[in-house]
Motif scaffolding. Structure first.
Motif, short mmCIF file in Angstrom:
data_model
loop_
_atom_site.label_atom_id
_atom_site.label_comp_id
_atom_site.label_asym_id
_atom_site.label_seq_id
_atom_site.Cartn_x
_atom_site.Cartn_y
_atom_site.Cartn_z
N VAL A 153 0.85 -1.19 0.00
CA VAL A 153 0.00 0.00 0.00
C VAL A 153 0.89 1.24 0.00
CG1 VAL A 153 -1.87 -1.16 1.24
CG2 VAL A 153 -0.15 0.12 2.53
N GLY A 154 0.30 2.36 -0.39
CA GLY A 154 0.96 3.65 -0.21
C GLY A 154 0.44 4.30 1.06
N ASP A 155 1.20 5.25 1.62
CA ASP A 155 0.79 5.84 2.90
C ASP A 155 0.04 7.16 2.73
OD1 ASP A 155 2.80 7.65 2.28
OD2 ASP A 155 3.85 7.44 4.21
N ARG A 156 -0.44 7.44 1.51
CA ARG A 156 -1.28 8.62 1.28
C ARG A 156 -2.69 8.13 0.94
NH1 ARG A 156 1.11 11.92 -3.33
NH2 ARG A 156 -0.39 13.51 -2.61
N VAL A 197 3.73 -4.11 3.19
CA VAL A 197 4.70 -3.12 2.73
C VAL A 197 3.99 -1.78 2.59
CG1 VAL A 197 6.30 -2.47 0.90
CG2 VAL A 197 5.96 -4.90 1.47
N VAL A 198 4.44 -0.77 3.32
CA VAL A 198 3.88 0.57 3.21
C VAL A 198 4.92 1.45 2.52
CG1 VAL A 198 2.94 2.54 4.45
CG2 VAL A 198 2.55 0.21 5.33
N VAL A 199 4.60 1.90 1.32
CA VAL A 199 5.52 2.73 0.53
C VAL A 199 5.32 4.18 0.94
CG1 VAL A 199 6.26 3.40 -1.78
CG2 VAL A 199 5.41 1.07 -1.36
N GLU A 200 6.32 4.75 1.58
CA GLU A 200 6.20 6.10 2.11
C GLU A 200 6.08 7.14 1.00
OE1 GLU A 200 9.28 7.01 4.86
OE2 GLU A 200 8.79 5.34 6.23
N GLY A 201 5.16 8.08 1.20
CA GLY A 201 4.98 9.17 0.25
C GLY A 201 4.23 8.81 -1.00
N ALA A 202 3.73 7.58 -1.09
CA ALA A 202 3.08 7.12 -2.32
C ALA A 202 1.57 7.13 -2.18
CB ALA A 202 3.55 5.72 -2.67
N PHE A 255 -10.67 5.58 -2.37
CA PHE A 255 -10.85 4.22 -2.88
C PHE A 255 -10.45 3.16 -1.86
CE2 PHE A 255 -10.31 5.90 -7.49
CZ PHE A 255 -11.53 6.54 -7.38
N GLY A 256 -9.86 3.59 -0.75
CA GLY A 256 -9.74 2.74 0.42
C GLY A 256 -8.66 1.69 0.40
N SER A 257 -7.66 1.81 -0.46
CA SER A 257 -6.66 0.74 -0.53
C SER A 257 -5.76 0.69 0.71
CB SER A 257 -5.81 0.89 -1.79
OG SER A 257 -5.12 2.12 -1.83
N TYR A 258 -5.53 1.84 1.33
CA TYR A 258 -4.71 1.84 2.56
C TYR A 258 -5.45 1.06 3.65
CZ TYR A 258 -1.97 3.80 6.46
OH TYR A 258 -1.18 3.97 7.58
N ARG A 259 -6.70 1.39 3.85
CA ARG A 259 -7.53 0.69 4.83
C ARG A 259 -7.65 -0.80 4.48
NH1 ARG A 259 -14.03 1.88 4.80
NH2 ARG A 259 -14.74 0.21 6.19
N ALA A 260 -7.88 -1.11 3.21
CA ALA A 260 -8.08 -2.49 2.80
C ALA A 260 -6.80 -3.31 2.99
CB ALA A 260 -8.53 -2.55 1.35
N LYS A 282 9.68 5.28 -8.87
CA LYS A 282 10.22 5.04 -7.54
C LYS A 282 9.27 4.20 -6.67
CE LYS A 282 12.54 7.39 -3.68
NZ LYS A 282 11.75 6.73 -2.61
N PRO A 283 7.99 4.56 -6.55
CA PRO A 283 7.09 3.73 -5.74
C PRO A 283 6.94 2.31 -6.30
CG PRO A 283 6.13 5.88 -6.13
CD PRO A 283 7.32 5.78 -7.01
N VAL A 284 6.79 2.19 -7.61
CA VAL A 284 6.68 0.85 -8.20
C VAL A 284 7.95 0.05 -7.95
CG1 VAL A 284 6.53 -0.41 -10.39
CG2 VAL A 284 4.99 1.50 -9.95
#
Length: 311
Positions: free
Chosen positions: A251-254, A279-284, A258-263, A294-296
């Motif tokens: 997931v990204g941390d932004r 895996v939490v990708v910072e700033g993404a 669409f709820g992907s962080y929560r999911a 970079k995030p990918v």
């Protein structure tokens, strides 16, 4: 063997074919056995977008065979009426792709994994619970589209949505035209004029409605009269019991609507899998993980070793 490195195939499904692109490693040898990852596109997307041109391409470069396919009723796949987003069919599509793979001499039937992006991630979770031929599950910004259809997509009034869907289906049965639910504004300019500021919606428009990510079959549309099945479905149902395969959740941390962080956090916590990674990708943001280098790249730094270990 000498071969093109992307091959388009038709895979038998119900009464129609599923269209798929197979991405082969550069040194592919049909006499060898390969681990294969099935890559599932986001809701309203198609195989030519992030599931194929980004993630399947990267997996093939690392020695896997990767298969990006169009969902039934969408893209180049068959099925009528068009633009149906039905969870039962979308989950079942994975098994038809696996049916194809187990007939190929180069595919190791004991090393088949899946990767789902956005809505494809939620469907990949459900497919992994249903089909034990899947040995490893990866998700990138997985979205639970069923929840979205009970919440933000219907103004948090699912009963009113179901009444409207029922009325529209009756109208179509009596000969009236279908209604297409366009999920996004038509352009960044249209989004700005409408005062749209929510991060996921704005970035979805910037991805799908510009040269950055647009593709002929990236419709970002649903046939409204067929949306009831989504309202009545949840991608993570029974994960505590049935989801036991190794899992890598990105997931990204932004967070956005669409709820992907929560999911991502939810399925990581609920899954019965003993071997799982979050895996939490910072700033993404959600859409940064579709195609931003970079995030990918950070997502792949975890996904590639994960698939190597478990496939």
């Amino acid at each position: 063997m000498a071969t093109e490195h992307v091959k388009s195939v038709r895979i038998k499904a119900w009464a129609w074919d599923i269209a798929a692109d197979i991405y082969f490693p550069q040194d592919f040898d049909e006499k060898q056995k390969y681990a294969t990852v099935i890559s599932a596109h986001p809701t309203g997307s198609c195989k030519e977008q992030t599931s194929g041109n980004v993630y399947a391409t990267a997996l093939a470069a690392e020695g896997f065979v990767a298969v990006a396919f169009d969902a039934s009723f969408q893209g180049d796949s068959g099925g009528e009426p068009r633009l149906v987003e039905d969870p039962a069919f979308r989950v079942g599509d994975f098994s038809f792709v696996i049916d194809y793979l187990v007939t190929q001499p180069w595919a190791d039937e004991n090393r088949i994994g899946v990767l789902g992006i956005c809505g494809g991630g939620g469907y990949a979770v459900s497919a992994t619970m249903a089909d034990r031929r899947i040995k490893a599950l990866g998700t990138v910004v997985a979205a639970n589209v069923g929840r979205m259809m009970r919440e933000g997509f219907v103004g948090y009034d699912p009963l009113a949505a179901l009444e409207a869907i029922a009325a529209q289906r009756t109208a179509e049965a009596r000969g009236e035209d279908g209604v297409i639910n366009d999920l996004l504004p038509s352009s960044p300019e249209a989004a700005e004029q409408a005062g749209v500021k929510e991060i996921d919606v704005c970035e979805a428009v910037e991805y799908y409605k510009t040269d950055r990510g647009s593709a002929p079959h990236g419709a970002t549309s649903f046939l409204f009269s067929r949306q009831a099945a989504l309202v009545n479905w949840d991608a993570f149902d029974r994960a505590e019991v049935l989801l036991t395969q190794p899992m890598c959740v990105v997931v990204g941390d932004r967070p956005g609507a669409f709820g992907s962080y929560r999911a991502g956090f939810e399925i990581y916590g609920r899954a019965a899998s003993k071997d799982k990674e979050l895996v939490v990708v910072e700033g993404a943001s959600h859409y940064d993980l579709y195609d931003r280098e970079k995030p990918v790249g950070e997502a792949l730094e975890h996904l590639i070793p994960f698939y190597r270990k478990h496939l």
